[in-house]
Design an enzyme around this catalytic site. Structure first.
Site, mmCIF file in Angstrom:
data_model
loop_
_atom_site.group_PDB
_atom_site.id
_atom_site.type_symbol
_atom_site.label_atom_id
_atom_site.label_comp_id
_atom_site.label_asym_id
_atom_site.label_seq_id
_atom_site.Cartn_x
_atom_site.Cartn_y
_atom_site.Cartn_z
ATOM 1 N N HIS A 254 61.822 -57.486 -55.368
ATOM 2 C CA HIS A 254 62.222 -58.138 -56.628
ATOM 3 C C HIS A 254 62.206 -59.673 -56.514
ATOM 4 O O HIS A 254 61.484 -60.362 -57.226
ATOM 5 C CB HIS A 254 63.651 -57.713 -57.009
ATOM 6 C CG HIS A 254 63.901 -56.248 -57.066
ATOM 7 N ND1 HIS A 254 63.406 -55.419 -58.054
ATOM 8 C CD2 HIS A 254 64.637 -55.445 -56.252
ATOM 9 C CE1 HIS A 254 63.816 -54.173 -57.847
ATOM 10 N NE2 HIS A 254 64.563 -54.164 -56.774
HETATM 11 O O1 RIB Z 1 67.897 -55.584 -59.462
HETATM 12 C C1 RIB Z 1 67.362 -56.304 -58.374
HETATM 13 C C2 RIB Z 1 68.232 -57.470 -58.016
HETATM 14 O O2 RIB Z 1 69.486 -56.980 -57.570
HETATM 15 C C3 RIB Z 1 67.670 -58.287 -56.827
HETATM 16 O O3 RIB Z 1 67.980 -59.643 -57.024
HETATM 17 C C4 RIB Z 1 68.418 -57.756 -55.629
HETATM 18 O O4 RIB Z 1 68.647 -58.768 -54.641
HETATM 19 C C5 RIB Z 1 69.732 -57.358 -56.230
HETATM 20 O O5 RIB Z 1 70.558 -58.495 -56.229
#
Ligand code: RIB
Ligand code: CA
Length: 323
Positions: A254
């Site tokens: 992500h």
């Molecule tokens: O949904 C993904 C996010 O949530 C990313 O930033 C991961 O690090 C968690 O914080």
């Protein structure tokens, strides 16, 4: 014909790094994004601020310090931020283990300390001191950014663009959950950011769930035979557990994808939309809802990433990790 002066200027522009402030909650994927930001010649990491989310603020802060020192970026100032969301208790993310960075045996504890300023005041000071508006990257809940806007509204013109990993809009597959953690954790902060008029690029699960680490990607990561390569593989092996057990897929990168957009914006296709965030829902509490048909009669308040070139992203990531 291009004059020498023009060529010089083009070359300078091509290599002048983008100076960024990076707000994060490390977190395994935040950690890899930090590594990318430090190692990319296209990015200059001016400062790092931490927020709670994947773990409590003390842990995300000590993780940020450990990571920066380990990768040789111990000179980058770190400012600790909000210890809970702006308007509700902290609900911890569950992918990163109790320390927020489980599974990294080679990573020593930090010897460096954060600056004394709170993250919100640190961000304001850096933005106001910078001659040009800056890119801010955020890959955690938006508590610090929301509070920055409430307390230091005059910095808004100094934020060139806020690139945030967060939200989800199309939900086109069953491995994409109805809500995304960074939005869910502090939806009031997101509401403040959406209402502020800041130039916002939302990098949501619609694209980040397409950059999953499966066997072919592990094979590439394992070819990076360095201390850093080993730590990254250990991070990925722990980080993927939640996804593997619940959805049968690999860990999603992500935050690295959000950070990569500073380096290579065309990695994603985007479109403008008015985004609302559900502050009262039951099953959809914290959901980000795009008004694609403009039924609300509101102008767009964000660009959302709609497609991603996953192979091109992974090639960029491998190149940044290799010595
Ligand atoms: O949904 C993904 C996010 O949530 C990313 O930033 C991961 O690090 C968690 O914080
Ligand atoms: Ca994060």
């Amino acid at each position: 014909p291009v004059t020498n002066a023009q060529r010089e200027d083009l070359m300078t522009q091509a290599v002048r790094p983008t100076r960024i402030l990076y707000d994060c909650d490390p977190g395994h994927d935040d950690a890899i994004a930090l590594v990318m930001a430090h190692r990319s010649p296209a990015v200059e990491l001016v400062g790092v601020t931490t927020t709670c989310g994947n773990a409590e603020i003390e842990k995300t802060t000590s993780n940020a310090l450990r990571i920066l020192e380990f990768i040789g970026a111990g000179n980058v100032p770190v400012a600790q931020g909000c210890y809970r969301p702006l308007a509700r208790p902290l609900r911890l993310g569950t992918a990163d283990g109790p320390s927020g960075l489980e599974g990294s045996p080679y990573l020593p504890q930090a010897t460096i300390r954060p600056v004394d300023q709170h993250a919100v005041d640190f961000l304001a000071a850096k933005l106001l001191a910078e001659p040009e508006p800056m890119t801010v990257v955020a890959t955690g809940p938006l508590s610090n950014i929301g509070l920055l806007i409430l307390k230091h509204r005059n910095v808004l013109p100094k934020i060139r663009q806020l690139i945030w990993m967060g939200g989800v809009f199309y939900r086109k597959s069953e491995i994409i959950t109805p809500t995304e953690f960074n939005a869910f954790c502090d939806p009031e902060a997101l509401r403040i950011v959406l209402d502020s008029g800041v130039k916002l690029l939302m990098v949501g699960l619609d694209v980040t769930m397409q950059v999953l680490v499966e066997e072919p990607q592990y094979a590439e990561f394992r070819k990076i035979d360095t201390e850093l390569g080993k730590v990254v593989v250990d991070w990925l092996l722990f980080y993927e557990k939640l996804h593997r057990n619940s959805m049968g897929v690999g860990g999603a990168l992500h935050d690295p994808l959000a950070l990569a957009l500073v380096i290579d914006p065309p990695l994603v296709r985007t479109r403008p939309a008015h985004i609302g965030v559900d502050l009262t829902g039951t099953f959809a509490f914290g959901a980000t809802v795009a008004d694609f048909w403009n039924e609300r009669g509101e102008p767009p308040n964000a660009e959302i990433a709609t497609e991603v070139d996953a192979d091109r992203f992974f090639e960029l990531l491998y190149s940044l990790l290799r010595d």
